[in-house]
Motif scaffolding. Sequence first.
Motif, PDB file in Angstrom:
ATOM      1  N   ASN A  30       0.827  -1.211   0.000  1.00 24.43           N
ATOM      2  CA  ASN A  30       0.000   0.000   0.000  1.00 24.43           C
ATOM      3  C   ASN A  30       0.863   1.264   0.000  1.00 24.43           C
ATOM      4  O   ASN A  30       0.532   2.250  -0.660  1.00 24.43           O
ATOM      5  CB  ASN A  30      -0.932   0.029   1.212  1.00 24.43           C
ATOM      6  CG  ASN A  30      -2.056  -0.989   1.078  1.00 24.43           C
ATOM      7  OD1 ASN A  30      -2.271  -1.498  -0.032  1.00 24.43           O
ATOM      8  ND2 ASN A  30      -2.730  -1.288   2.154  1.00 24.43           N
ATOM      9  N   ASP A  31       1.980   1.178   0.756  1.00 24.99           N
ATOM     10  CA  ASP A  31       2.906   2.311   0.780  1.00 24.99           C
ATOM     11  C   ASP A  31       3.330   2.663  -0.645  1.00 24.99           C
ATOM     12  O   ASP A  31       3.275   3.823  -1.069  1.00 24.99           O
ATOM     13  CB  ASP A  31       4.150   1.965   1.600  1.00 24.99           C
ATOM     14  CG  ASP A  31       3.842   1.868   3.092  1.00 24.99           C
ATOM     15  OD1 ASP A  31       2.789   2.406   3.530  1.00 24.99           O
ATOM     16  OD2 ASP A  31       4.636   1.232   3.827  1.00 24.99           O
ATOM     17  N   LEU A  32       3.743   1.573  -1.362  1.00 24.22           N
ATOM     18  CA  LEU A  32       4.225   1.801  -2.725  1.00 24.22           C
ATOM     19  C   LEU A  32       3.107   2.306  -3.623  1.00 24.22           C
ATOM     20  O   LEU A  32       3.283   3.201  -4.438  1.00 24.22           O
ATOM     21  CB  LEU A  32       4.832   0.524  -3.303  1.00 24.22           C
ATOM     22  CG  LEU A  32       6.090  -0.002  -2.599  1.00 24.22           C
ATOM     23  CD1 LEU A  32       6.649  -1.195  -3.325  1.00 24.22           C
ATOM     24  CD2 LEU A  32       7.156   1.091  -2.490  1.00 24.22           C
ATOM     25  N   GLU A  33       1.920   1.729  -3.459  1.00 23.69           N
ATOM     26  CA  GLU A  33       0.782   2.141  -4.292  1.00 23.69           C
ATOM     27  C   GLU A  33       0.416   3.591  -4.037  1.00 23.69           C
ATOM     28  O   GLU A  33       0.028   4.327  -4.949  1.00 23.69           O
ATOM     29  CB  GLU A  33      -0.407   1.213  -4.055  1.00 23.69           C
ATOM     30  CG  GLU A  33      -0.329   0.013  -4.962  1.00 23.69           C
ATOM     31  CD  GLU A  33      -1.330  -1.091  -4.623  1.00 23.69           C
ATOM     32  OE1 GLU A  33      -2.126  -0.899  -3.657  1.00 23.69           O
ATOM     33  OE2 GLU A  33      -1.307  -2.135  -5.304  1.00 23.69           O
ATOM     34  N   LEU A  34       0.554   3.998  -2.768  1.00 29.19           N
ATOM     35  CA  LEU A  34       0.266   5.390  -2.425  1.00 29.19           C
ATOM     36  C   LEU A  34       1.212   6.324  -3.200  1.00 29.19           C
ATOM     37  O   LEU A  34       0.778   7.321  -3.796  1.00 29.19           O
ATOM     38  CB  LEU A  34       0.438   5.600  -0.912  1.00 29.19           C
ATOM     39  CG  LEU A  34       0.068   6.981  -0.384  1.00 29.19           C
ATOM     40  CD1 LEU A  34      -1.450   7.155  -0.424  1.00 29.19           C
ATOM     41  CD2 LEU A  34       0.593   7.180   1.025  1.00 29.19           C
ATOM     42  N   ILE A  35       2.481   5.953  -3.203  1.00 32.81           N
ATOM     43  CA  ILE A  35       3.479   6.782  -3.908  1.00 32.81           C
ATOM     44  C   ILE A  35       3.151   6.862  -5.388  1.00 32.81           C
ATOM     45  O   ILE A  35       3.066   7.946  -5.972  1.00 32.81           O
ATOM     46  CB  ILE A  35       4.891   6.199  -3.716  1.00 32.81           C
ATOM     47  CG1 ILE A  35       5.298   6.249  -2.226  1.00 32.81           C
ATOM     48  CG2 ILE A  35       5.920   6.936  -4.581  1.00 32.81           C
ATOM     49  CD1 ILE A  35       6.504   5.408  -1.900  1.00 32.81           C
ATOM     50  N   ILE A  36       2.883   5.671  -5.912  1.00 33.06           N
ATOM     51  CA  ILE A  36       2.700   5.605  -7.366  1.00 33.06           C
ATOM     52  C   ILE A  36       1.445   6.348  -7.802  1.00 33.06           C
ATOM     53  O   ILE A  36       1.356   6.881  -8.902  1.00 33.06           O
ATOM     54  CB  ILE A  36       2.710   4.130  -7.798  1.00 33.06           C
ATOM     55  CG1 ILE A  36       3.416   3.980  -9.150  1.00 33.06           C
ATOM     56  CG2 ILE A  36       1.318   3.548  -7.885  1.00 33.06           C
ATOM     57  CD1 ILE A  36       3.760   2.541  -9.450  1.00 33.06           C
ATOM     58  N   ASN A  37       0.462   6.404  -6.907  1.00 38.70           N
ATOM     59  CA  ASN A  37      -0.791   7.060  -7.267  1.00 38.70           C
ATOM     60  C   ASN A  37      -0.791   8.564  -6.982  1.00 38.70           C
ATOM     61  O   ASN A  37      -1.621   9.291  -7.523  1.00 38.70           O
ATOM     62  CB  ASN A  37      -1.972   6.406  -6.546  1.00 38.70           C
ATOM     63  CG  ASN A  37      -2.275   5.028  -7.114  1.00 38.70           C
ATOM     64  OD1 ASN A  37      -2.086   4.810  -8.315  1.00 38.70           O
ATOM     65  ND2 ASN A  37      -2.692   4.115  -6.268  1.00 38.70           N
ATOM     66  N   THR A  38       0.082   8.983  -6.073  1.00 39.34           N
ATOM     67  CA  THR A  38       0.077  10.419  -5.752  1.00 39.34           C
ATOM     68  C   THR A  38       1.148  11.198  -6.524  1.00 39.34           C
ATOM     69  O   THR A  38       1.057  12.411  -6.652  1.00 39.34           O
ATOM     70  CB  THR A  38       0.314  10.633  -4.243  1.00 39.34           C
ATOM     71  OG1 THR A  38       1.453   9.885  -3.854  1.00 39.34           O
ATOM     72  CG2 THR A  38      -0.872  10.217  -3.431  1.00 39.34           C
ATOM     73  N   SER A  39       2.137  10.441  -7.062  1.00 46.32           N
ATOM     74  CA  SER A  39       3.191  11.161  -7.806  1.00 46.32           C
ATOM     75  C   SER A  39       3.257  10.602  -9.234  1.00 46.32           C
ATOM     76  O   SER A  39       2.940   9.419  -9.458  1.00 46.32           O
ATOM     77  CB  SER A  39       4.547  10.947  -7.142  1.00 46.32           C
ATOM     78  OG  SER A  39       4.435  11.179  -5.764  1.00 46.32           O
ATOM     79  N   SER A  40       3.692  11.475 -10.176  1.00 48.85           N
ATOM     80  CA  SER A  40       3.799  11.022 -11.569  1.00 48.85           C
ATOM     81  C   SER A  40       5.216  10.522 -11.834  1.00 48.85           C
ATOM     82  O   SER A  40       6.141  10.740 -11.052  1.00 48.85           O
ATOM     83  CB  SER A  40       3.466  12.175 -12.523  1.00 48.85           C
ATOM     84  OG  SER A  40       4.421  13.210 -12.354  1.00 48.85           O
TER      85      SER A  40
END
Lengths: 559, 148
Positions: free
Chosen positions: A68-78
Amino acid sequence: MEKSPYTGVRRFVLINMILVPFIPFLLALGIGNHSFSRSIENSTIASMKRIAGDHRQMIESFLLERQNDLELIINTSSFTELVRPERLSSIFLQLQRITSAFVDLGIFDDTGVHVAYHGPYDLSGKLYRDTPWFQQTLKNGIYISDVFLGYRNIPHFIIAVAKKENERTWIIRATVDSQRFDNMVRQIRIGKTGEAYLLNRSGVLQTDRRSGGNLMESPREKIPLPRNGREIHTFIHREGREEPFLYATTWLKDQNWVLVIRQEKTDAFMALREARMSILFISLVGGGCIVAAAFTLTGAIVRKMEKTDAEKALLSQQLIGASRLAELGEMAAGFAHEINNPLQIISTELSLIRVLQSEMIESGQLTPGEPHEQVTDSIDQIKLQIDRCSRITASILKFGRQGESRSENLDLTVVIPEIIQMVQKKAEVHGVRMECRLPDTPVRVTADASRLQQVLLNLLNNALDAIIEQRGSTGGIIGLDLSTGENGTATIDVSDNGTGITPENMEKIFAPFFTTKPVGKGTGLGLSVCFGIVQQMGGKMEVTSTVGKGTTFSIVLPA
Amino acid sequence: MEKLKMMLVDDEERFLSTTQKLLERKDFDVQTASSGAEALEKLRTKPVHVVILDVKMPGMDGVSTLREIKRNFPMVEVIMLTGHATVESAIEGLKSGAVDYLMKPANLEDIVAKAMDAFNRRVDIEEKIRVARMRGLMKSPREMLKNA
């Protein structure tokens, strides 16, 4: 007791007394043991399963959080944002604030080029297009690797998440600190030997194991991997000569790793062993008690039987003795009577000889002198011996025959004072006070007067003897009480304050030939004859006594 | 004094003959009978003063013989002779009218003594009867006068 006829009885009673309680006892213990074992086993296995479930939950949520940590990053940053090294660094630092599990962070474009990296190693620019993890991530959008050494040559595993953005797919990958993950998986402790570890699909350890076996090694034992699914499998496995273990195995969510929880069987089932020890203890103690009780009771029963039989034997002996005595009496009486007739003849013949002798002397046919005196002496001797025989037959007849009883209607208030009169003198000589208490109205019974007299005289004389033995010539009291009961029965109580009768003698006082008097003083027939007489009258004779206090004989006569 | 006439009744012949001899030497008039029936028979022909009667005899026993004697010859005195075992029949005999009893084995002296007692008793009674009769005779003339 050896060789006694009771050996058989003893064995029979003993065996039964042991076996009969033993069967239900063992049955109860066996059933108890069985269900208790089952219950303990079930609860042990259930708790093992629960621990496995909880632990799986914890590991899965750890992995999911990291994902989820990684998904959060990937979804909030381009992508463009993240490839800037300073941006990536700041995101990594943010991530480190949440959890220190991540070691590094990298960004890959769709061709597998490591476009940006933050971490202790310089890995930027390396090409990963053909590595299996890259292919898998592109395919599934998420990938968690087995533990491997990689370029860094330290154990780690990676989590990679892919994202499609403007027709381009890019991937963010983080390395997870294997040591920390290891600690989390291993933190579990069950009993002394309980432990938890992870295996991959090929059975290679994904964490260190407390009982031996390091990361990325294959453990010696080959346990079967569970079937795919969420189920938790429990089984007991024994490798060679090692201690058997109780296992609980289950797949983690992505079906790559198997969580194994195991504990030495003896440790897991410690409670069971303790329970079995106490059951063994109870059965030994209980069995011992049963055997001891059986022995004690059997001993008591056999002793009681022996005593009863001995008493029975004694009684029948006494009965035989009594009937023999009666026969003897009859025979002796007949014998004495028959002897008396010839004695009578001898006696008269002797008288005749004497007369003839004196006539011969008078007529001078016989001269007085030595031989003549001897003849006279002989004749005197014959006379003497005839008298002796006659005394013997007289005493035999006196003892042997009591004659037939003659019942008549008696007034006890008249008869009893007459009888008391007979012993009054003797009582006075010994300083014994006679207390006679009679009712004012006549008490009538049907009885043989001479026999009643015999009974009462016997009792009164016994009472006198007992008093003389106990108190000498002072303070003796004999009580004679007459009372009437139901149905016109009359009760005569003869009481004294003499020696009393001991309980062991109490049983025997009416037995023929039983006497406490010295040899030659008592025949032991008095009370037995009295008892017989009273019974023949249809009455009852009882006795109560206290040693040192006195004795009371009670005669109950029917009307 | 009148000579004492007695009869011995017993089933032992030798006892009868020897005792008879002894008593005759003491100057008694003695008859013997070996059964109750014989005794009754002899009493009819030769009356006696005293009968010595054995209690236990075959046939008619002592007590029944006694009753018969007392019924038929009330003035005859009877002495029962008994073995110990039959003391009770001796007592029964006394109740039925015997004057005394003797225990076997009895001394001749005892037999004589008791027979003499019985005889004296009999003599006494006869004396009284005689006196009574004499008084009756003495009275009778006056009564005859009165009645006349």
